[in-house]
Design a protein around this motif. Structure first.
Motif, mmCIF file in Angstrom:
data_model
loop_
_atom_site.group_PDB
_atom_site.id
_atom_site.type_symbol
_atom_site.label_atom_id
_atom_site.label_comp_id
_atom_site.label_asym_id
_atom_site.label_seq_id
_atom_site.Cartn_x
_atom_site.Cartn_y
_atom_site.Cartn_z
ATOM 1 N N ALA A 15 2.472 3.339 8.859
ATOM 2 C CA ALA A 15 1.628 3.930 7.815
ATOM 3 C C ALA A 15 1.227 5.339 8.232
ATOM 4 C CB ALA A 15 0.400 3.063 7.587
ATOM 5 N N PHE A 16 1.103 6.221 7.246
ATOM 6 C CA PHE A 16 0.727 7.614 7.464
ATOM 7 C C PHE A 16 -0.434 7.962 6.541
ATOM 8 C CE2 PHE A 16 4.686 9.390 9.476
ATOM 9 C CZ PHE A 16 4.075 10.330 10.293
ATOM 10 N N GLU A 17 -1.404 8.682 7.046
ATOM 11 C CA GLU A 17 -2.434 9.219 6.169
ATOM 12 C C GLU A 17 -3.099 10.397 6.847
ATOM 13 O OE1 GLU A 17 -5.966 6.876 5.376
ATOM 14 O OE2 GLU A 17 -5.973 7.583 3.302
ATOM 15 N N ALA A 18 -3.098 11.519 6.157
ATOM 16 C CA ALA A 18 -3.789 12.718 6.644
ATOM 17 C C ALA A 18 -3.541 12.965 8.129
ATOM 18 C CB ALA A 18 -5.289 12.582 6.370
ATOM 19 N N LEU A 37 -5.056 2.719 10.598
ATOM 20 C CA LEU A 37 -5.134 4.164 10.338
ATOM 21 C C LEU A 37 -6.536 4.677 10.652
ATOM 22 C CD1 LEU A 37 -3.182 4.520 6.976
ATOM 23 C CD2 LEU A 37 -2.620 5.665 9.119
ATOM 24 N N LYS A 38 -7.510 3.785 10.530
ATOM 25 C CA LYS A 38 -8.908 4.177 10.766
ATOM 26 C C LYS A 38 -9.356 3.867 12.199
ATOM 27 C CE LYS A 38 -10.322 4.900 6.273
ATOM 28 N NZ LYS A 38 -9.052 5.595 5.965
ATOM 29 N N ASP A 65 0.841 -1.201 0.000
ATOM 30 C CA ASP A 65 0.000 0.000 0.000
ATOM 31 C C ASP A 65 0.876 1.250 0.000
ATOM 32 O OD1 ASP A 65 -3.183 0.534 1.097
ATOM 33 O OD2 ASP A 65 -1.775 2.214 1.160
ATOM 34 N N SER A 66 0.458 2.276 -0.725
ATOM 35 C CA SER A 66 1.289 3.482 -0.843
ATOM 36 C C SER A 66 1.320 4.289 0.463
ATOM 37 C CB SER A 66 0.778 4.366 -1.973
ATOM 38 O OG SER A 66 -0.554 4.747 -1.693
ATOM 39 N N ARG A 67 0.394 3.997 1.373
ATOM 40 C CA ARG A 67 0.386 4.740 2.639
ATOM 41 C C ARG A 67 1.457 4.243 3.611
ATOM 42 N NH1 ARG A 67 -5.971 3.998 3.348
ATOM 43 N NH2 ARG A 67 -5.388 2.198 2.090
ATOM 44 N N VAL A 69 -2.257 -0.576 7.915
ATOM 45 C CA VAL A 69 -3.122 0.312 7.134
ATOM 46 C C VAL A 69 -4.526 0.364 7.739
ATOM 47 C CG1 VAL A 69 -4.254 0.597 4.892
ATOM 48 C CG2 VAL A 69 -1.810 0.050 5.003
ATOM 49 N N HIS A 86 -2.619 11.051 10.392
ATOM 50 C CA HIS A 86 -2.715 9.881 11.257
ATOM 51 C C HIS A 86 -1.513 8.979 11.054
ATOM 52 C CE1 HIS A 86 -6.687 10.329 12.996
ATOM 53 N NE2 HIS A 86 -7.025 10.891 11.853
#
Lengths: 444, 463
Positions: free
Chosen positions: B180-183, B222-223, B138-140, B219, B185
């Motif tokens: 993992a990183f997203e927005a 992250l949620k 996954d790209s995250r 991943v 998080h």
């Protein structure tokens, strides 16, 4: 030892390395262990070894050995070269550090510690048991240890560096179990000093007994959001398992840290300062230079709540084109890694310990944490049990808490600090007062 | 090497020891760390040294050195006996040891691709490959860090009573940590695999599938939402059950804590301490177990020890000293990290025996609870019986169904209450590997069990 290091450096150059570094250390540890109200054992450990790091065709190689014979050194140098070949050229490595003038550090070697005789330590240990048992009839079990260490560190490289220093330290710990009316409780105290004369064994015992006894009347509480006073030892446990690794440049560069992109940003309440001080007199991690021979200097890590610097070794600094901050640390069996020296936490909002507590309407004093090592060092999340805690209501300490947990995130916790106590203590490599923190989640 | 062992024991006895044991070890080690597509660290080397323990005038003393120079060993033997005699003057009670039979054995744990012989290049490629598989998911995923560790350990254990054992053990381990990183998080997940064998284990290990499962979890997290806090019914997966069994029960059953009266299980043999669904073993004989060993570091044969039998406390883990004190039989519970440390009472593979519940049955009865999986470790205060374990993964259970992922959360409780609050034990079983720390020593330990349901457990969320 320096001769052995120089031999290794010469060999490395002879076998075609462009730069060679050799790190050596030797140490003697003496420990008297107490368990079950008696002396358990006496231990003496002699240890020495060298680690050879070199650059071969632009690649970094490392190998170590505990056998200092010529044959073994030769084998180890060759092994390091074969490792360098396998790793291949490293895009970021430029050079080992050049030797530069190194500062003087006061109080890292004491004859009093080195010459403290084993039979004296055994006597003290026995005395601690007697003291603790006499202190209160509810004391059932005394355990602990007295430890005395002396060592020497050597670092040399092919750029002409040849540094060494001696150091010593002493520590004592006491673990008390007391029982009353079917309930049992434990109390723990620890002291770590460079100079063994600074350790008051009797008072350590008395304090541990008091902590254990204080917890015999523990009660259950109702959980919820409340204020928390973290005593210095709890701060140390939380910090060493979150902040201390998040602030290192390797974890930041590799994005394994909650402090990524936080430089010059507010990461804590405005009044908080954190200084890394390898020159602190008698500091447990004080040293004239780091494990690569980089001269020690004080570094402001957090100022007025703003993150001012990460911690670097030579490799990680070169990657960003800056100077190492002198935070390489290692034993002979590994390449350097990055860690803080002595961390000093202070604040523009400091109050007496009593005043801190008087500000709590409903909350907990937390002195000991169980499971701090399970904190997530990448995200800063933690969920720990309160090992020793006291319930506070309307600014008054009520009773010890039977069972509770603290859950949170270290950044959130740092942001919610209200004030720092003036009850400043040196615990391991951390100097801090208690932290008053608002709005934390306690489950019970 | 046998001559040297004889020499050290002989010196110790001649200086006045009534008993001595010695271990000489040569340990080849490798550590490779790969970060993303770059090798961050390669440490190779050899450790070699000896540890001598003597009993003189009823007191123990221990010395260690990583040099095998005969003159030095002679000096150390003398100073070791001297320390024991000094210590004896201040001891309240003399140490006596339970009798054991002498053992002579030569044990080599078989491996076809021995860690110290396998090419570094081969090892490096395993680490690089795993890292690549993890990131490809996954790209995250912003970081994958792989740690590959191995050791090849040759150990000789000998006692002045005539025991002489040579023990050769290969070990290989691999760990993967994914971030993992997203927005804004950040999340991470990690896992490890360990083998008491050489690199032949990697021939049938699906590295790609393993790496992807770890990435998938990072991943997914992250949620994750903050976990609730308070008292709930929880389900622990086999990994977490294993850690509970090890931390909360196993440590409390260690003979040294019993003799010292530190453990909450002191003087409780034969008493009911848990629900009748609870049966717990510490089993040194488990086939290929990470904590398995045939002889302990006092040269005593190990065994499968029954600690809790359907809720009744029936056994402790003992070394020769605690066995004597407690009037029990030594059962091979003395282990040392390496030659630098004296043997102390330790667990091997500690697990809860399976029951007869299915996982679906357990979940379906829960209105609101938490499902906890895996463990990043735990800690216990054996005196109070307070434990804490951190789960690697957690989910909310609502109306009999597993719903949302939750952020890092731990479980805490009082051992004796919790053992009685287990109201369902699953029919599945898994044993996994870990490192147990005690007294500054880390030793390989296995932990395991089935899925287990606990009512009224304290969950330390931040909501």
């Amino acid at each position: 030892m320096m001769d052995v290091l120089n031999k290794a450096i010469k060999l490395g150059l002879k076998y075609g390395a462009s730069q060679v570094e050799a790190y050596g250390s030797s140490s003697l540890n003496r420990i008297v262990e107490i368990e079950g109200n008696d002396i358990k054992t006496v231990r003496e450990r002699m240890s020495r070894g060298i680690g050879i790091r070199l650059i071969y065709s632009g690649g970094i190689g490392f190998a170590y050995t505990e056998n200092l014979s010529e044959e073994s050194i030769d084998y180890t140098v060759k092994k390091a070269i074969s490792v360098a070949k396998i790793r291949g050229p490293d895009p970021y490595f430029k050079s080992f550090p050049e030797p530069k003038p190194i500062p003087r550090v006061e109080g890292i070697y004491f004859n009093s510690t080195v010459e403290f005789e084993l039979d004296e330590a055994i006597k003290v240990a026995r005395n601690m048991v007697e003291k603790a048992l006499e202190e209160d009839p509810r004391v059932k079990s005394v355990a602990g240890n007295i430890s005395l260490s002396a060592g020497e560190v050597y670092i040399a490289n092919s750029l002409g560096m040849e540094f060494n220093y001696r150091s010593a330290s002493a520590s004592a710990s006491v673990f008390i179990v007391s029982k009353d009316k079917g309930l049992s409780a434990s109390g723990f105290e620890l002291k770590h000093e460079r100079d063994v004369r600074k350790i008051d064994f009797d008072s350590l015992c008395r304090k541990a007994v008091k902590r254990s006894i204080d917890q015999l009347n523990s009660k259950r509480i109702t959980g919820g959001r409340m204020w928390v006073v973290l005593n210095p030892i709890a701060v140390m446990l939380l910090f060493s398992n979150t902040f201390n690794s998040a602030v290192t440049a390797d974890n930041v560069q590799e994005k394994r840290s909650f402090l990524v992109n936080k430089l010059e940003k507010e990461i804590a309440f405005r009044g908080l300062n954190i200084i890394d001080d390898p020159l602190m007199p008698e500091g447990i991690n004080s040293r004239p230079f780091d494990a690569e021979g980089v001269a020690s200097r004080r570094l402001t890590v957090v100022e007025n709540g703003i993150l001012k610097s990460y911690l670097y070794d030579t490799y990680r600094a070169q990657r960003e084109g800056i100077e190492s901050t002198g935070h390489a640390s290692r034993g002979y069996s590994s390449e350097p890694s990055i860690s803080p020296s002595n961390l000093i936490i202070n604040s523009t909002y400091e109050k007496s310990y009593e005043d801190l507590i008087s500000e709590v309407d409903r909350g907990l004093i937390i002195r000991w944490i169980i499971g701090a090592h399970t904190a997530n060092i990448i995200t800063g999340e933690f969920s720990v049990a309160v090992g020793e805690g006291y319930y506070v209501e309307n600014g008054e300490i009520k009773y010890s808490v039977r069972q509770a947990m603290l859950g949170g995130n270290i950044l959130d916790l740092l942001a919610k600090i209200v004030a720092l106590g003036r009850d400043r203590e040196k615990i391991g490599n951390l100097v801090t007062g208690s932290m008053l923190i608002r709005d934390q989640v306690i489950s019970a | 090497m046998n001559d040297l062992v004889e020499y050290i024991l002989d010196r110790a006895i001649s200086y006045g020891a009534s008993y001595a044991d010695v271990r000489i070890e040569q340990i080849y080690t490798t550590q490779i760390v790969v970060t993303n597509d770059r090798i961050e660290r390669v440490n190779v080397g050899v450790r070699r040294g000896m540890g001598l323990r003597v009993l003189a005038d009823g007191a123990y003393s221990f010395v260690s050195a990583n040099s095998l120079d005969k003159d030095l060993l002679d000096r150390l033997a003398r100073s070791c006996v001297k320390s024991a005699k000094l210590s004896s003057l201040f001891k309240r009670e003399k140490i006596q040891l339970a009798e054991v039979k002498c053992v002579r054995d030569d044990l080599v744990v078989p491996s076809t691709e021995k860690p110290h012989v396998v090419d570094l290049d081969f090892k490096k490629n395993i680490a690089l490959e795993v890292s690549k598989f993890a990131r490809a998911f996954d790209s995250r995923i912003v970081n994958s860090t792989v740690r590959l560790l191995d050791e090849y350990r040759e150990k000789i254990i000998a006692t002045s009573e005539g025991t002489l054992i040579r023990y050769v053990t290969p070990r290989t381990r691999i760990f993967l940590i994914v971030t993992a990183f997203e927005a804004g998080h950040i999340s991470s997940h990690m896992d490890g695999e360990s083998f008491v064998s050489g690199y032949e284990a990697y021939r049938k290990f699906d590295l790609e599938g393993w790496a992807k499962r770890i990435s998938e979890k990072a991943v997914k997290m992250l949620k994750a939402e903050p976990a609730p806090s308070g008292r709930f019914t929880v389900i622990a997966d086999p990994d977490l059950t294993g850690v509970f069994t090890h931390e909360a029960v196993g440590h409390a059953c260690e003979g040294d804590g019993i003799v010292a009266k530190e453990s909450i299980l002191t003087n409780m043999l034969g008493e009911r301490i848990g629900s009748e669904l609870v049966t717990i073993y510490d089993d040194s004989t488990y086939p290929n177990g990470w904590g398995s060993l045939k002889y302990d570091d006092e040269g005593v044969p190990t065994e499968k020890r029954l600690l809790i039998d359907e809720g009744i406390l029936v056994g402790y883990i003992n070394d020769r000293y605690t066995a004597f004190k407690l009037g029990m039989k030594p059962n091979g519970g003395a282990r040392a990290q390496d030659y630098m440390h004296p043997p102390i009472v330790r667990m091997s593979n500690t697990y809860m025996a399976p029951g007869d519940w299915s996982f679906e049955e357990m979940v379906s009865e829960i209105k609101y609870g938490v499902y906890l999986l895996g463990s990043r470790g735990g800690q216990v205060d054996t005196a109070k019986g307070t434990f804490q374990f951190n789960a690697k993964e957690a989910y909310l259970i609502e109306n009999g169904e597993i719903t949302k992922p939750l952020l890092d959360v731990s479980l805490s409780g009082l051992t004796l209450e919790t053992l009685k609050s287990i109201d369902a034990v699953g029919k599945d079983f898994k044993l996994r590997s870990g490192t147990c720390g005690k007294g500054g020593q880390g030793v390989p330990a296995g932990t395991g069990g089935p899925h287990v349901r606990i009512v009224n457990a304290v969950v330390g969320g931040r909501r």
